[in-house]
Enzyme design. Structure first.
Site, PDB file in Angstrom:
ATOM      1  N   CYS A  45       0.750  -1.108   0.104  1.00  0.00           N
ATOM      2  CA  CYS A  45      -0.074   0.145  -0.071  1.00  0.00           C
ATOM      3  C   CYS A  45       0.802   1.057  -0.133  1.00  0.00           C
ATOM      4  CB  CYS A  45      -0.943  -0.034   1.166  1.00  0.00           C
ATOM      5  SG  CYS A  45      -2.040  -1.521   1.251  1.00  0.00           S
TER       6      CYS A  45
HETATM    7  C1  BEZ Z   1       0.506  -4.627   1.556  1.00  0.00           C
HETATM    8  O1  BEZ Z   1       0.052  -3.608   1.533  1.00  0.00           O
HETATM    9  O2  BEZ Z   1       1.622  -4.748   1.806  1.00  0.00           O
HETATM   10  C2  BEZ Z   1      -0.646  -5.514   2.313  1.00  0.00           C
HETATM   11  C3  BEZ Z   1      -1.667  -5.212   3.007  1.00  0.00           C
HETATM   12  C4  BEZ Z   1      -2.567  -6.320   3.561  1.00  0.00           C
HETATM   13  C5  BEZ Z   1      -2.252  -7.394   3.430  1.00  0.00           C
HETATM   14  C6  BEZ Z   1      -1.147  -7.951   2.784  1.00  0.00           C
HETATM   15  C7  BEZ Z   1      -0.402  -6.797   2.286  1.00  0.00           C
END
Ligand code: BEZ
Length: 211
Positions: A45
């Site tokens: 994210c």
């Molecule tokens: C991420 O943004 O890395 C992420 C967010 C939620 C679950 C898995 C990865």
């Protein structure tokens, strides 16, 4: 219920990093990209939000506003913004919706319980100037999105809204386009004065008309 292409974009009031807003009022006559991310302070994210911030001038050129969403609260979004700028070099320059009670996530069907009960999936909704849904995308948490692809689709959507054309596989702005089936060869000769090439009777290519 799932949101489908051509539906009216559901309106909502939201708390965001840039204050409270009403979605369709904020959007106005522009196009909009509403996208969700699963959780603040997570790696994929962080890279996505930085990527969108860096591309903001490209969205602006296309008269398109961008707005993010997760179920985290607004103070979390605000403190995460510092990390996003630190890691990606891009200050977050668009509003991020805080949706802790999941009202908007439910309205737009952004929580897919078989993926996660608590986090939004990576949804993308492109909303046209007419407030209709033009594109939906759903990615899993583990896969960061390609926002150049979203820009490419907006280019296609805006072009095909104006001209009787469609865009072929891997098309990008400036490439030849396809004349739609409803246009006869006679009409095509009038509408597309640069000419066209019929690869097949149903596959006629013409230079992009607005270039
Ligand atoms: C991420 O943004 O890395 C992420 C967010 C939620 C679950 C898995 C990865």
């Amino acid at each position: 219920m799932a949101i489908r292409l051509g539906d009216d974009a559901p309106d909502f009031t939201a708390e965001t990093t840039q204050g409270e807003l009403r979605f369709l009022e904020w959007k106005g006559d522009s196009w909009a990209v509403l996208f969700s991310h699963p959780k603040d302070f997570t790696p994929v994210c962080t890279t996505e939000l930085g990527a969108v911030a860096a591309l903001k001038p490209e969205f602006d050129k296309r008269n398109t506003k961008v707005i993010g969403l997760s179920v985290d609260p607004v103070d979390s979004h605000r403190s995460w913004e510092t990390d996003i700028e630190d890691v990606t070099g891009s200050p977050v320059n668009f509003p991020m919706i805080a949706d802790p009670d999941r009202t908007i996530a439910d309205l737009y069907d952004m929580i897919h319980p078989n993926a996660s009960d608590t986090m939004t999936v990576r949804s993308v909704f492109v909303v046209g100037a007419d407030n209709k849904i033009k594109l939906t995308l759903t990615y899993p948490a583990s896969t960061g999105r390609n926002f150049d692809e979203i820009l490419r689709v907006i280019d296609s959507l805006q072009l095909t809204a104006e001209y009787k054309v469609a865009t072929p596989a891997d098309w990008k702005d400036g490439d030849d386009v396809i004349i739609t089936a409803a246009v006869s060869d006679e009409e095509a000769a009038e509408r597309f004065p640069k000419g066209f090439e019929a690869k097949k009777p149903y596959l006629r290519l013409t230079p992009q008309p607005n270039k």
